[in-house]
Design a protein around this motif. Structure first.
Motif, short mmCIF file in Angstrom:
data_model
loop_
_atom_site.label_atom_id
_atom_site.label_comp_id
_atom_site.label_asym_id
_atom_site.label_seq_id
_atom_site.Cartn_x
_atom_site.Cartn_y
_atom_site.Cartn_z
N LYS A 9 -51.70 -34.09 -133.28
CA LYS A 9 -52.64 -35.21 -133.24
C LYS A 9 -54.00 -34.81 -133.85
N HIS A 10 -54.52 -33.69 -133.39
CA HIS A 10 -55.86 -33.31 -133.83
C HIS A 10 -55.89 -32.73 -135.24
N SER A 34 -50.69 -32.21 -128.90
CA SER A 34 -52.13 -32.19 -129.17
C SER A 34 -52.41 -31.57 -130.52
N HIS A 35 -51.72 -30.47 -130.81
CA HIS A 35 -51.92 -29.84 -132.12
C HIS A 35 -51.73 -30.84 -133.25
#
Lengths: 283, 283
Positions: free
Chosen positions: A176-177, A173-174
């Motif tokens: 990706k965002h 997630s890190h």
């Protein structure tokens, strides 16, 4: 803490030890850097107390790994090979998945805490180090559960000394965002700089026409290619996705212009003005 | 100067009269604005000394026309119809060709000086007016030779009071180059904001990850659609050209990523780092 080893004494590592030395004046700061000039500058300016090599991590309480992400991922297992049970190793890179995967099965995985302090300037090197760079900024911690309890605790004390707020996130997630809110901004800015420089190559006076708006939008194009090339490499898939969407939005805007659909152009801008509220939370 | 009429009492017009009132405390500042709230705010806060309507320009020494460029171009001939021989009319719009063409054959063309002060913030309205907004900023003057000598002289005194440096340029060149150093930055920033907002619609916490780099790059996306829609309309051809080149550069960067040509990516960024020297001249 008796001693801190900082590997890579630039903007991030340098600013960290500046604040930590202030909070803990008796802690010895040991610098390690391939760049001999940077290391000597850091010693002369008092950023570090002494120079050393990688072996210094053996007796460190805290190792700060603050070098470009390709070098960081390749050095991390070597560092974990060397550390004692009581050494905390943190990194500061703008990508987290590669680092976490690299040491997933390392026998000393519990000595490592994967971090990304969201702070910086467009400058680099030890002279760029400043006090309070991290104050009230966000620090993203990944896979906290894989780090030894005692060392998690030490890390939180360090981040508290730096004045940071903590957010926990998984490395996928890190990456990706962060591609949206950081990596894409850099490409947008670099390519804006390139477009204007290319076009205005023979127009020496044109930059007299540029105001603070241009300066702000193109600021990130001052950033270090040494730092950013490996970030784009490690986060390639996510970055390409964000770039696709950005290019698509720019093309849509161009089509609206070509169609003289200025009502839709107005609406696009009006909707995007919501960024005002979003930015309120950012220093 | 006995009196100044400011038509459109927002960021630019408001900041101008703030400085001019300071330099000439005895000059009466008369405000004209379709927005009654803005006009009343300007009166209460002391930005203007009195409210009036367009007829006020008949006896003005200086008329500052600071409204969106579509309204400005359509109002300019009406103003020139009304003014006395001794009235100087300046505008402040970010496009110059349409305005110059519109009044090319007006009998009072010599009362008008086409200007573009390169200064501003992302805020708007009379509350956004500040002192010293124009200090050390560039003011582009177009077709100076078409303005009466005596009024050229008065204009230069006004710009000197504001602390501006002057550059002379023809309106075609102005519109072409300003598309690169200003209009494109705004589109780049608006579309960056849109891309991130669209993507992260369902991710409420993501903006915690955004740092000062994102804030800087996306700052112009706070700008007023009322002001910017007519600018893009008037400068459509030039803006589309810059946008084409920008999109092309972004596509090239994407192709380099897809090909894993990180050496070329490094070189692109390294070359664009020249923006550091270019920006040194910009406050």
């Amino acid at each position: 803490m008796n001693n801190i080893v900082v590997i890579g004494i630039g903007l991030i590592g340098g600013s960290m030890v500046k604040d930590l030395k202030k909070a803990h004046p008796d802690t010895k700061i040991i610098g390690v850097d391939k760049n001999v000039d940077h290391l000597n500058q850091a010693l002369v300016s008092g950023l570090i107390d002494e120079k050393s090599d990688l072996n210094a991590v053996k007796t460190a309480d805290l190792v700060i790994l603050s070098i470009p992400v390709d070098a960081s991922v390749s050095l991390l297992p070597e560092i974990l090979d060397l550390v004692s049970e009581d050494t905390l190793v943190i990194d500061v890179g703008s990508t987290k998945l590669d680092a976490c995967q690299k040491v997933e099965h390392h026998v000393n995985r519990r000595n490592y805490l994967a971090c990304h302090p969201i702070a910086g300037t467009e400058f680099s090197g030890p002279q760029a180090a400043i006090y309070d760079l991290f104050k009230n900024k966000t620090n993203i911690i990944c896979e906290v559960e894989k780090t030894a309890f005692k060392l998690q605790e030490r890390a939180l004390q360090v981040f508290s000394d730096l004045g940071m707020r903590i957010r926990y996130m998984n490395p996928e997630s890190h990456d990706k965002h962060i591609a949206y809110v950081s990596h894409l901004s850099h490409i947008s800015s670099f390519m804006l700089g390139k477009t204007v420089i290319d076009k205005e190559r023979n127009e020496r006076d044109i930059f007299d026409m540029a105001g603070s708006g241009f300066a702000s939008t193109v600021r990130l194009a001052k950033s270090s290619p040494n730092m950013w090339t490996p970030i784009f490499k490690q986060n390639k898939t996510n970055v390409i996705e964000t770039l696709d969407e950005y290019i698509n939005n720019l093309n849509q805007f161009k089509i609206l212009l070509e169609r003289d659909d200025f009502e839709a152009i107005f609406d696009e801008m009006k909707n995007t003005n919501r960024i005002k509220d979003i930015l309120k939370g950012i220093a």
